[in-house]
Design an enzyme around this catalytic site. Structure first.
Site, PDB file in Angstrom:
ATOM      1  N   GLY A 200      -9.914  54.336   0.823  1.00  7.68           N
ATOM      2  CA  GLY A 200     -10.787  55.427   0.387  1.00  7.68           C
ATOM      3  C   GLY A 200     -10.072  56.708  -0.002  1.00  7.68           C
ATOM      4  N   CYS A 324      12.668  59.766   3.378  1.00  3.95           N
ATOM      5  CA  CYS A 324      13.441  60.457   4.415  1.00  3.95           C
ATOM      6  C   CYS A 324      12.619  60.600   5.674  1.00  3.95           C
ATOM      7  CB  CYS A 324      13.899  61.818   3.920  1.00  3.95           C
ATOM      8  SG  CYS A 324      12.576  62.796   3.225  1.00  3.95           S
TER       9      CYS A 324
END
Ligand SMILES: *Cc1c(COP(=O)(O)O)cnc(C)c1O
Length: 396
Positions: A200, A324
């Site tokens: 959604g 990262c």
């Protein structure tokens, strides 16, 4: 001023979806499993949301299972197909090297249980072909899972063709369509898919809700044991407000789809044209077969993280391909799958637009990115080596 260009990560909820949810937070709050009026009103809302989602995807409401999002849908689809395959002695799965981690890490877990996984190479333009899938299918293949559109580089895969190949071979075909649903006219029959995941919050609906389409006849396994919700395939009291919000957001996305696509493609093309003027850069993903709102570039000689932080200072919320998150500075597995060398993959930038973005914002972003890339190169030792000819440029 802020410019939000990270809609592939998540989107702002639409006002229509918020308004649709509100009555289910404070007025119609019953548990759909309860027999009283309040419960039955909630059950009706859930059935209605399911029917609306099914109608958009071209399936029956019984083929839709609500989940907590795209990740859960991917997990449930893959683990179910694996379980079914295992019973028939089929323990080979085909996927691609540039899937979302919700798929890749589920496959890694299956490998530890003795499944064999073939990850297809992705062409440097971000595409996987039906022919590659066809050649990889074996008698013991129980599942092919290929994403509809890639979340980083935006390339849209030939899903209907891949689906046709799988059907001919009698192999279940799942697609992670989280980036496609609400943005492209996805249709489970036309696309020949057996299982499809959606979420959604990637199309202006609420976070924490998704759905899995499973073609009739395929036995879904549950990941969460408990009550008999979702026909026994997903225990836990249903999130009615979120299901209603997702259905409303999907209807809205579908109604505006053609108009949004035109606007998004216009902005995307201008961004690609403008950013291509920067020396030693390259567009990631397919030139045309890409999501209407996706622009992904690599700029040689810079770090994506520095670029993002400086752009944030200039009011732009963007993303880099670099993962990262885990504290490591590994470049994105997607860009590596496309064959970008490590040093180039580090200098990546993804802009993912929504229909709310404007051409003025696009012009501002082109100017800001051009300036920041120039600045980062001016202070980069790597760039100096490249300019002095001590190192070869990878990108023209
Ligand atoms: C966002 C995303 C997911 C995960 O969906 P969640 O609802 O956040 O769990 C899975 N696949 C793709 C391609 C995505 O972009």
């Amino acid at each position: 001023m802020r410019i939000y260009a990270d809609n592939a990560a998540t989107t702002k909820m639409s006002q229509r979806a918020i308004q649709a949810m509100l009555p289910y937070l404070d007025q119609i709050y019953g548990n759909p499993s309860s027999l009283h009026t309040e419960g039955q009103q909630a059950a009706e809302a859930l059935a209605n949301a399911r029917a609306r989602i099914a109608a958009r995807l071209g399936c029956s409401p019984r083929e839709i299972t609500f989940t907590s999002g795209g990740s859960e849908a991917d997990n449930q689809a893959i683990l179910s197909a694996a379980k079914m395959g295992e019973r028939k002695g089929k323990k080979h799965i085909i996927s691609t090297a540039f899937e979302h981690h919700a798929v890749l890490h589920t496959l890694q877990a299956l490998e530890k249980q003795g499944f064999e996984v073939t990850l297809l190479d992705v062409h440097e333009d971000g595409m996987v072909s039906a022919q590659q899938v066809e050649q990889a299918i074996r008698p013991d293949t129980c599942l092919v899972t290929v994403m509809y559109a890639n979340n980083e580089v935006g390339s849209v895969q030939p899903i209907a063709e891949i689906g046709r190949v799988c059907r001919q071979a009698g192999v279940i075909f799942h697609t992670d369509a989280v980036q496609a649903v609400g943005h492209l006219p996805v249709h489970v029959e036309r696309d020949n898919v057996d299982m499809l995941s959606l979420s959604g919050h990637k199309f202006h609906g609420p976070k924490g809700i998704g759905a899995l389409y499973v073609r009739r006849g395929i036995a879904l396994q549950n990941l969460i044991y408990g009550g008999a919700q979702e026909r026994g395939k997903r225990a836990g009291t249903e999130n009615i407000p979120a299901a209603v919000g997702m259905a409303e957001a999907l209807d809205e996305a579908w109604e505006g789809m053609e108009e949004h696509m035109r606007h998004l493609v216009m902005m995307r093309e201008r961004l690609i044209e403008g950013l291509s003027q920067i020396p030693h850069c390259a567009l990631n993903g397919h030139r045309d077969q890409r999501l209407p709102g996706n622009v992904s570039f690599c700029f040689e000689g810079i770090e994506g993280e520095s670029l993002l932080l400086l752009l944030d200072d200039k009011g732009i919320a963007a993303s880099s391909g670099s993962a990262c998150t885990s504290g490591s500075l590994d470049p994105s597995h997607v860009l590596l799958a496309l064959g970008r060398p490590h040093e180039v993959a580090h200098g990546s930038l993804r802009l993912s637009l929504s229909a709310e973005n404007t051409m003025e914002e696009v012009e501002y972003m082109i100017a800001a990115i051009t300036e920041v890339v120039g600045y980062l190169r001016s202070i980069s030792p790597v760039w100096r080596d490249l300019e002095l000819g001590k190192k070869e440029f990878v990108l023209k």
